[in-house]
Enzyme design. Structure first.
Site, mmCIF file in Angstrom:
data_model
loop_
_atom_site.group_PDB
_atom_site.id
_atom_site.type_symbol
_atom_site.label_atom_id
_atom_site.label_comp_id
_atom_site.label_asym_id
_atom_site.label_seq_id
_atom_site.Cartn_x
_atom_site.Cartn_y
_atom_site.Cartn_z
ATOM 1 N N HIS A 356 0.177 74.726 46.841
ATOM 2 C CA HIS A 356 -0.256 74.382 48.196
ATOM 3 C C HIS A 356 0.052 72.959 48.600
ATOM 4 O O HIS A 356 -0.388 72.510 49.659
ATOM 5 C CB HIS A 356 -1.762 74.571 48.348
ATOM 6 C CG HIS A 356 -2.211 75.995 48.292
ATOM 7 N ND1 HIS A 356 -2.344 76.780 49.415
ATOM 8 C CD2 HIS A 356 -2.553 76.772 47.249
ATOM 9 C CE1 HIS A 356 -2.772 77.983 49.062
ATOM 10 N NE2 HIS A 356 -2.896 78.006 47.737
ATOM 11 N N LYS A 544 -8.665 68.118 61.239
ATOM 12 C CA LYS A 544 -8.208 68.456 59.887
ATOM 13 C C LYS A 544 -8.763 67.403 58.947
ATOM 14 O O LYS A 544 -9.304 66.396 59.402
ATOM 15 C CB LYS A 544 -6.676 68.482 59.801
ATOM 16 C CG LYS A 544 -6.023 67.268 60.469
ATOM 17 C CD LYS A 544 -4.492 67.353 60.443
ATOM 18 C CE LYS A 544 -3.874 68.167 61.544
ATOM 19 N NZ LYS A 544 -3.378 69.458 61.104
ATOM 20 N N ARG A 545 -8.632 67.620 57.637
ATOM 21 C CA ARG A 545 -9.086 66.588 56.715
ATOM 22 C C ARG A 545 -8.384 65.258 57.011
ATOM 23 O O ARG A 545 -7.230 65.227 57.458
ATOM 24 C CB ARG A 545 -8.811 67.023 55.273
ATOM 25 C CG ARG A 545 -9.814 68.031 54.780
ATOM 26 C CD ARG A 545 -11.247 67.516 54.884
ATOM 27 N NE ARG A 545 -11.479 66.440 53.960
ATOM 28 C CZ ARG A 545 -12.006 66.569 52.744
ATOM 29 N NH1 ARG A 545 -12.373 67.767 52.322
ATOM 30 N NH2 ARG A 545 -12.172 65.532 51.967
ATOM 31 N N LYS A 550 -1.397 62.907 57.000
ATOM 32 C CA LYS A 550 -1.613 63.653 58.243
ATOM 33 C C LYS A 550 -1.570 62.748 59.475
ATOM 34 O O LYS A 550 -1.528 63.203 60.607
ATOM 35 C CB LYS A 550 -2.944 64.402 58.178
ATOM 36 C CG LYS A 550 -2.974 65.501 57.105
ATOM 37 C CD LYS A 550 -4.349 66.150 57.014
ATOM 38 C CE LYS A 550 -4.521 67.085 55.825
ATOM 39 N NZ LYS A 550 -3.881 68.405 56.012
ATOM 40 N N THR A 652 -2.621 75.213 58.791
ATOM 41 C CA THR A 652 -3.075 76.483 59.361
ATOM 42 C C THR A 652 -3.806 76.254 60.684
ATOM 43 O O THR A 652 -3.892 77.162 61.506
ATOM 44 C CB THR A 652 -4.000 77.240 58.376
ATOM 45 O OG1 THR A 652 -4.903 76.311 57.784
ATOM 46 C CG2 THR A 652 -3.184 77.919 57.292
ATOM 47 N N LYS A 656 -4.085 78.302 64.479
ATOM 48 C CA LYS A 656 -5.321 78.588 65.211
ATOM 49 C C LYS A 656 -5.238 78.053 66.644
ATOM 50 O O LYS A 656 -5.685 78.697 67.595
ATOM 51 C CB LYS A 656 -6.528 78.005 64.462
ATOM 52 C CG LYS A 656 -6.739 78.666 63.101
ATOM 53 C CD LYS A 656 -7.601 77.849 62.135
ATOM 54 C CE LYS A 656 -7.426 78.376 60.704
ATOM 55 N NZ LYS A 656 -7.982 77.479 59.675
HETATM 56 C C1 26W Z 1 -7.340 68.420 42.557
HETATM 57 C C2 26W Z 1 -7.665 67.991 43.926
HETATM 58 C C3 26W Z 1 -7.076 68.865 44.955
HETATM 59 C C4 26W Z 1 -7.896 69.472 45.861
HETATM 60 C C5 26W Z 1 -7.374 70.280 46.831
HETATM 61 C C6 26W Z 1 -5.719 69.078 45.003
HETATM 62 C C7 26W Z 1 -5.196 69.888 45.963
HETATM 63 C C8 26W Z 1 -6.015 70.499 46.884
HETATM 64 C C9 26W Z 1 -5.434 71.426 47.905
HETATM 65 C C10 26W Z 1 -4.140 72.007 47.411
HETATM 66 C C11 26W Z 1 -5.276 70.790 49.213
HETATM 67 C C12 26W Z 1 -5.052 71.780 50.311
HETATM 68 O O1 26W Z 1 -5.981 72.290 50.892
HETATM 69 N N1 26W Z 1 -3.784 72.032 50.652
HETATM 70 C C13 26W Z 1 -3.485 72.702 51.892
HETATM 71 O O2 26W Z 1 -3.347 74.102 51.699
HETATM 72 C C14 26W Z 1 -3.190 74.774 52.923
HETATM 73 C C15 26W Z 1 -3.177 76.250 52.642
HETATM 74 O O3 26W Z 1 -2.017 76.619 51.994
HETATM 75 C C16 26W Z 1 -1.941 74.304 53.649
HETATM 76 O O4 26W Z 1 -1.874 74.919 54.897
HETATM 77 C C17 26W Z 1 -1.961 72.788 53.822
HETATM 78 O O5 26W Z 1 -0.721 72.345 54.350
HETATM 79 C C18 26W Z 1 -2.228 72.112 52.488
HETATM 80 O O6 26W Z 1 -2.403 70.722 52.671
#
Ligand code: 26W
Length: 817
Positions: A356, A544-545, A550, A652, A656
């Site tokens: 992701h 968004k976060r 971003k 995503t 929306k």
């Molecule tokens: C280990 C810490 C950590 C926590 C969360 C590492 C990585 C994450 C996630 C992968 C972050 C995340 O939410 N990624 C998002 O995933 C969405 C669903 O696929 C994408 O639409 C976003 O672009 C992506 O940033």
């Protein structure tokens, strides 16, 4: 309309529930009590379907996907559930008759915020689609005692408040102690040779009991109810006061603490790996419980564990659940007695991995010391996986030690979870076309070259049932009125709207709905922020976060730039604009938190400046989450999707917004590329560097933002305002770090890592186009309707069908009632 739904019974159940649960009559009940009573009544309605669905899966002996995820960002359940049982009208009427407003009752429910952002919400959308399409699926996760923190804004700063989401109980969940499972940590491994075979026995460990809670996931109008299973931890044996000696007592206390801390809280980091021991405990905890349970369930019906993958597939939601691989190996080797090759064959046919993010900070790498101490037997297995994988690399690239260095699962004192996930999965997928290409050609190039057949793309999607049908009822009704309701379960039908896009009357109707939704959001903002916003202004939204990539910072710098223009030229011709932000920053992410303060400081100055006649407003919506997101998308005119190209895997929220008729202002990044491809570049505002350009600069050490700073007077002025107290008179130095991040190589390894100054002019240009375009009401309305009508591809139903076809190979199940 739900034909089987009996209003009278439902009404009686609600009234009885209030009595039984709270010893009150319905007219004495608080809204929270009514919420509880209604939720239990809904559970009554679906419970038979829930049971029937699982009976049907048993009967068909259906292959099942286990969607393994640290996060499920479900939001509220009630509203969504009554929509999916097709009884929203009926429930609303019952409540009206009882003297309550359904919207107020829905607002009593806390969001189930068991996730950070995109990845967690995607998991929730996938569950909705799986149930609606009738596929056998479990979501497996953690029942965090505290979910994502609640965000308060105090004096412009983010303050994190614990999210005590379970304090009034969770009416939809069912505790399933009969499936409780022990999970072991620490200790050491004793090897015992029995009948010529080595047995591996973990001793001196601490353990906790994993106890599952099941939540119903209701399919839309099809009697299917799937399960989200979230695990709670309990101490294994309460104190046995008769027989304890000092050691046992100590251990009992420790085990009690372990159980309490393990599920205490969701890590609020998005895209940032912090290497915390407790996080690895959380991962192994819910994975061991889920995998043990899946194996047990399989064995109830099947003799030969070697055919496990005929009935089970594990989808790993990012690397967080990667311990699935060695845990399944452990069970197969140590408990089922398979040989390594047999166990490996099963594991590699069962596990599939989704990536992701390409952000390197997000890569999970556990120090060997920590990993082997916490999971001694699992570590032995990872070592063997690594040893054999290196052999494979060496036989493919003889003598090429560089390859081993780059690809080994254990290297440099660390266990690299992504590499293990790739080595052991039969499928590796990215989440948008561009993202998958970048994985193949850059980040995971070596792996792609060695095993190209594993790599595939699954562009993300969203569920229209929550984000249009529930979140935007006015537009949903209008769409259904025009083209029928097939779009609810088959979104591409929404294309039929396109013929109305150029129709004057339809444009008026559409824009009026948007206006009503803007009034609804303006009311929310007034109540929560005390700020008046004009629903006739352009609602320009970025939610968004908060993360540097971003580029919320670029957005607010542009607002500052616009403000300067207005101050210089008070008669400037401009359509009034309301810039709306919503974002949580990870608690330890200083620069992100400072960006929130900057947004609020700029908002304070601008919103209180009478000289600009309210033509510019800035609003930071506190505690952005699923429930208020629904209001926000419905009201948006402009969707800000402005990540540095190549960094946003998919996004995503972009989908929306599109579904709700906002126009995209964005870079060619993530799924924006595919959005533009669907709706046409002329119906969006695209700007900025391409991902290729960004990657090229990065490979050459970045660029020099000083040149821009020295040559562009407008940009220079904005940046100077960060350090001359223009927006922070009491503390002129407050935003120094942000200034430094853009210009000073000492504050980060590269200045302006995310190319904000480089893209700024092109971004400002795109905003100018928005301003001009909005004046042409017919064009805008047409474009908005075309966005809605071209968003068919972005339903999570389509994404799930692709996962099923290419990866999971499930069959649909019908549930007759
Ligand atoms: C280990 C810490 C950590 C926590 C969360 C590492 C990585 C994450 C996630 C992968 C972050 C995340 O939410 N990624 C998002 O995933 C969405 C669903 O696929 C994408 O639409 C976003 O672009 C992506 O940033």
């Amino acid at each position: 309309m739900n034909k089987g739904f009996d209003k009278a019974t439902f009404k009686r159940t609600v009234v009885d529930n209030v009595k039984n649960m709270f010893r009150r009559t319905i007219d004495e009940a608080t809204p929270q009590q009514v919420f509880q009573a209604v939720a239990y009544a809904v559970k009554d309605v679906i419970i038979d379907e829930w049971i029937a669905t699982h009976k049907e899966y048993e009967k068909k002996d259906a292959k099942t996907v286990y969607y393994l995820s640290m996060e499920f960002l479900m939001g509220r359940a009630l509203g969504n559930n009554i929509i999916n049982i097709c009884a929203r009208e009926e429930v609303k009427e019952v409540l009206d008759e009882l003297g309550f407003d359904l919207n107020v009752i829905e607002d009593q429910e806390p969001d189930a915020a068991l996730g950070n952002g995109g990845l967690g919400r995607l998991a929730a959308c996938f569950l909705d689609s799986l149930a609606t399409l009738g596929y056998p699926a479990y979501g497996c996760g953690i029942r965090y005692r505290y979910g994502m923190f609640k965000q308060k804004i105090e004096n412009g700063f983010q303050v994190e408040v614990p999210d005590d989401w379970l304090k009034d109980g969770n009416p939809f969940e069912i505790r399933r102690p009969e499936y409780a499972t022990e999970v072991k940590f620490g200790g050491y491994v004793r090897i015992e040779n029995r009948d010529g075979r080595n047995r591996f026995i973990q001793e001196g460990y601490q353990s906790v009991m994993a106890v599952p809670y099941d939540l119903p996931v209701i399919g839309y109008g099809n009697n299917v109810v799937n399960t989200l299973r979230i695990w709670d931890a309990q101490p294994i044996n309460t104190f046995n006061l008769d027989s304890f000696d000092r050691g046992d007592y100590q251990k009992a206390v420790e085990q009690e603490n372990l159980a309490k801390t393990i599920v205490e809280v969701l890590y609020p980091n998005d895209n940032h790996y912090a290497g915390k021991e407790l996080r690895l405990k959380q991962q192994y905890f819910f994975i061991s419980a889920s995998v043990q349970r899946a194996v047990k369930k399989y064995k109830e019906k099947h003799e030969d564990i070697r055919n496990f993958s005929d009935k089970v597939v594990f989808q790993l939601n990012d690397t967080h659940p990667t311990v699935t691989i060695p845990e399944l190996m452990r069970i197969l080797l140590d408990e089922e007695g398979l040989t390594w090759d047999e166990a490996w064959a099963v594991t590699t046919r069962t596990c599939a991995y989704t990536n992701h993010t390409i952000m390197s900070e997000a890569l999970e790498k556990w120090p060997i010391e920590l990993f082997s101490r916490l999971l001694p037997r699992i570590y032995q297995i990872v070592e063997e996986i690594n040893r054999r994988f290196i052999e494979q690399i060496q036989s493919r690239y003889p003598g090429n030690y560089e390859k081993v260095k780059k690809m080994a699962i254990i290297y440099d004192g660390q266990v690299k979870m992504a590499y293990m996930a790739i080595a052991a999965s039969f499928s590796v997928n990215g989440v948008a076309r561009l993202h998958t290409e970048i994985l193949k050609n850059e980040e995971l190039k070596d792996f792609y070259q060695m095993m190209p057949e594993k790599f595939n793309n699954k562009t993300n999607g969203i569920t229209q049932r929550r984000f249009l049908l529930h979140g935007n009822p006015l537009l949903a009704d209008w769409v259904t009125d025009k083209i029928g309701d097939e779009w609810i379960t088959d979104l591409p039908h929404i294309e039929k709207l396109a013929i109305y896009a150029s129709d004057y009357k339809c444009q008026q109707e559409f824009m009026n709905i948007k206006y009503q939704n803007k009034i609804r959001l303006a009311k929310y903002i007034k109540e929560h922020n005390g700020v008046d916003v004009d629903p006739r202004s352009i609602f320009d939204v970025q939610v968004k976060r908060l993360h540097e990539y971003k580029r919320q910072l670029m957005n607010i710098l542009h607002v500052m730039y616009l403000y300067n223009q207005l101050k210089d030229n008070p008669n400037m011709d401009m359509v009034p604009r309301t810039f709306i932000f919503g974002a949580k920053a990870a608690a330890g992410y200083k620069r992100a938190k400072l960006t929130i303060k900057l947004i609020n400081s700029v908002a304070d100055v601008i919103n209180n400046d009478k000289t600009i006649n309210g033509r510019l407003k800035v609003v930071f919506i506190e505690d952005y989450r699923v429930s208020n997101a629904e209001l926000i998308f419905a009201a948006a005119d402009v969707s800000e999707q402005i990540s540095t190209a190549s960094k946003e895997a998919s996004g995503t929220s972009n989908m929306k917004f599109m579904l709700n008729g906002a126009l995209t202002l964005g870079t060619m990044d993530g799924a924006n590329v595919e959005i533009v491809e669907e709706v046409g570049a002329d119906r969006a505002f695209i700007f900025g560097m391409s991902s290729d350009e960004v990657i090229r600069y990065e490979n050459n050490g970045g660029y020099n933002p000083m040149e821009i700073f020295n040559n562009d007077q407008d940009i220079r002025r904005v940046l100077m305002q960060l350090i001359n107290g223009y927006f922070s008179p009491q503390d002129p130095e407050l935003f120094r770090d942000i200034y430094n991040s853009l210009l000073n190589t000492k504050s980060s390894d590269r200045a302006d890592t995310y190319f904000i100054l480089k893209d700024f002019r092109s971004y400002a240009e795109a905003h100018k186009k928005v301003d001009r375009a909005y004046r042409d009401e017919a064009w805008w309305a047409e474009s908005a309707i075309l966005n809605v009508s071209h968003c068919g591809k972005f339903t999570s139903d389509r994404t799930i069908e692709e996962y099923v076809r290419d990866i999971w190979h499930l069959s649909k199940v019908q549930v007759e009632m």
